[in-house]
Design a protein around this motif. Structure first.
Motif, PDB file in Angstrom:
ATOM      1  N   VAL A  90     -20.258  75.035 101.821  1.00 10.43           N
ATOM      2  CA  VAL A  90     -21.146  74.644 102.924  1.00 10.43           C
ATOM      3  C   VAL A  90     -21.430  73.150 102.937  1.00 10.43           C
ATOM      4  O   VAL A  90     -22.037  72.660 103.895  1.00 10.43           O
ATOM      5  N   THR A  91     -21.000  72.431 101.905  1.00  9.71           N
ATOM      6  CA  THR A  91     -21.240  70.989 101.882  1.00  9.71           C
ATOM      7  C   THR A  91     -20.572  70.307 103.068  1.00  9.71           C
ATOM      8  O   THR A  91     -21.152  69.417 103.717  1.00  9.71           O
ATOM      9  N   GLY A  92     -19.346  70.712 103.392  1.00  9.89           N
ATOM     10  CA  GLY A  92     -18.667  70.141 104.546  1.00  9.89           C
ATOM     11  C   GLY A  92     -19.401  70.422 105.847  1.00  9.89           C
ATOM     12  O   GLY A  92     -19.466  69.558 106.729  1.00  9.89           O
ATOM     13  N   ILE A  93     -19.970  71.623 105.977  1.00 14.53           N
ATOM     14  CA  ILE A  93     -20.729  71.966 107.177  1.00 14.53           C
ATOM     15  C   ILE A  93     -21.972  71.084 107.289  1.00 14.53           C
ATOM     16  O   ILE A  93     -22.308  70.583 108.368  1.00 14.53           O
ATOM     17  N   ILE A  94     -22.644  70.877 106.168  1.00  9.40           N
ATOM     18  CA  ILE A  94     -23.855  70.046 106.172  1.00  9.40           C
ATOM     19  C   ILE A  94     -23.519  68.602 106.527  1.00  9.40           C
ATOM     20  O   ILE A  94     -24.235  67.950 107.305  1.00  9.40           O
ATOM     21  N   VAL A  95     -22.416  68.093 105.979  1.00  4.02           N
ATOM     22  CA  VAL A  95     -22.004  66.713 106.295  1.00  4.02           C
ATOM     23  C   VAL A  95     -21.677  66.582 107.783  1.00  4.02           C
ATOM     24  O   VAL A  95     -22.059  65.597 108.434  1.00  4.02           O
ATOM     25  N   ALA A  96     -20.985  67.573 108.345  1.00  5.56           N
ATOM     26  CA  ALA A  96     -20.653  67.534 109.772  1.00  5.56           C
ATOM     27  C   ALA A  96     -21.917  67.532 110.627  1.00  5.56           C
ATOM     28  O   ALA A  96     -22.015  66.786 111.614  1.00  5.56           O
ATOM     29  N   ASN A  97     -22.900  68.343 110.267  1.00  2.69           N
ATOM     30  CA  ASN A  97     -24.164  68.361 111.007  1.00  2.69           C
ATOM     31  C   ASN A  97     -24.892  67.024 110.904  1.00  2.69           C
ATOM     32  O   ASN A  97     -25.500  66.565 111.879  1.00  2.69           O
ATOM     33  N   ALA A  98     -24.836  66.410 109.729  1.00  8.58           N
ATOM     34  CA  ALA A  98     -25.497  65.111 109.549  1.00  8.58           C
ATOM     35  C   ALA A  98     -24.825  64.029 110.398  1.00  8.58           C
ATOM     36  O   ALA A  98     -25.500  63.180 110.993  1.00  8.58           O
ATOM     37  N   LEU A  99     -23.503  64.049 110.478  1.00  5.28           N
ATOM     38  CA  LEU A  99     -22.792  63.063 111.286  1.00  5.28           C
ATOM     39  C   LEU A  99     -23.127  63.225 112.770  1.00  5.28           C
ATOM     40  O   LEU A  99     -23.339  62.233 113.486  1.00  5.28           O
ATOM     41  N   VAL A 100     -23.155  64.471 113.247  1.00  9.99           N
ATOM     42  CA  VAL A 100     -23.501  64.699 114.650  1.00  9.99           C
ATOM     43  C   VAL A 100     -24.939  64.278 114.919  1.00  9.99           C
ATOM     44  O   VAL A 100     -25.246  63.718 115.982  1.00  9.99           O
ATOM     45  N   PHE A 101     -25.831  64.530 113.969  1.00  8.45           N
ATOM     46  CA  PHE A 101     -27.226  64.104 114.119  1.00  8.45           C
ATOM     47  C   PHE A 101     -27.310  62.586 114.273  1.00  8.45           C
ATOM     48  O   PHE A 101     -28.093  62.078 115.086  1.00  8.45           O
TER      49      PHE A 101
END
Length: 354
Positions: free
Chosen positions: A143-154
């Motif tokens: 899930v680390t990749g998912i969290i990083v993707a959400n942070a970038l979109v944020f």
């Protein structure tokens, strides 16, 4: 049955964007009246003129559900196609991962042996990062990749020049011109920091349980499919009720993860992070969440996208009870087809084996 901490806070921005044209054109009826027209004739002329302008002055009427449902055909096809592609790609990913592990086993042993012979570097940042990464569970790494993707979109939401593109492609709205890709991209989109932090904390908390239950590849297929499916359910409910408006957030996909874990392990003990001394079973927590979202959908509450929550929860329960047997366990024909393609391709020298 482990003890987990859970934050049951889901914030979704539901913005209702409707434009009511309110301009009115006033022509020279008073001047005509001053030209010795009778009052009755002036009123009749004014009424006639208002009828002609009526389509422009009246606010637009809501779309009839029967007409609007035609716009959902394309999202439905996208949902079915994307879900199938997700599980197909996950099956191939698992095959390649297993093959890589077998082929690289001796290389890893040799690398470990050479690493022991080399002088150890103290304070090396890369080594510390590797140690931290290796200390994570497989679910947390997944899930680390998912969290990083959400942070970038944020972060992209904070760039003014990208605002138009973010609203168009990273918010899901059945009234928008872009219907399909926002169903997926909005799953990684959060405008509020608290909204993103709450969703990512819940995902991180349940990451080990869900990956141990499904495996990394199957989990990714379920998570991505859940985001699209929950958005499609939101589309249907918004179109049926006429309450159109954009939505964003990973809540629908996270509800699938939560529902899957609670359905598989209903006796697991959960606790709210702010009240860790009060525990309750996962099964009761799932029932309470479903009841809350059902009530919100019936009552027309707009603070959350209750339809997306329910869609994600129902998909998670269905997948654990039936979907795993129907979809994932029937992946063997696709894997065999891919195996034959890989082993009989150019330069392989004939049929091979894993």
């Amino acid at each position: 049955n482990g003890r987990c901490s859970i934050v049951l806070v889901f914030f979704l921005r539901c913005l209702l964007c409707r434009l009511f044209p309110c301009h009115q054109q006033k022509c020279g009826f008073r001047k005509v009246a001053k030209r010795a027209e009778s009052k009755k004739e002036a009123e009749q002329a004014e009424m006639l003129h208002k009828r002609e302008l009526n389509p422009q002055m009246e606010p637009p009427t809501p779309h009839h559900p029967g007409r609007s449902f035609g716009r959902l055909v394309k999202p439905l096809v996208f949902t079915v196609g994307f879900t199938g592609c997700s599980f197909g790609a996950a099956a191939i990913w698992q095959y390649e991962s297993l093959k890589y592990r077998v082929q690289s086993y001796f290389n890893e042993v040799r690398a470990d042996w050479l690493d022991k012979l080399r002088p150890q570097k103290h304070g090396d940042l890369r080594k510390q990062v590797n140690q931290w990464w290796n200390s994570l569970s497989e679910g947390q790494r997944s899930v680390t990749g998912i969290i990083v993707a959400n942070a970038l979109v944020f972060c992209c939401w904070r760039i003014p020049v990208l605002q138009h593109a973010m609203v168009k492609y990273f918010t899901s709205d059945p009234a928008s011109k872009a219907l399909c890709w926002p169903m997926l991209l909005s799953t990684f989109s959060h405008y509020s920091l608290l909204h993103m932090a709450a969703n990512m904390y819940v995902l991180w908390s349940f990451s080990s349980s869900i990956v141990n239950l499904m495996g990394r590849e199957q989990f990714m297929a379920v998570y991505l499919s859940a985001g699209v499916i929950s958005t499609f359910v939101s589309y249907v409910c918004k179109t049926a009720t006429g309450r159109l408006g954009p939505s964003l957030g990973a809540s629908g996909a996270i509800m699938t993860v939560l529902a899957a874990v609670c359905t598989k392990m209903p006796e697991a003990k959960l606790a709210v992070i702010f009240l860790p001394i009060y525990t309750f079973s996962a099964g009761n927590a799932l029932k309470a969440i479903v009841a809350l979202d059902t009530t919100g959908l019936i009552m027309g509450w707009r603070f959350f996208d209750h339809a997306a929550h329910l869609g994600g929860a129902l998909f998670g329960m269905w997948y654990i009870l039936y979907g795993h047997e129907l979809i994932w366990k029937n992946r063997e024909p696709l894997v065999k087809l891919w195996h034959n393609f890989r082993t009989r391709g150019p330069g392989t020298g004939g049929s091979g084996s894993l």
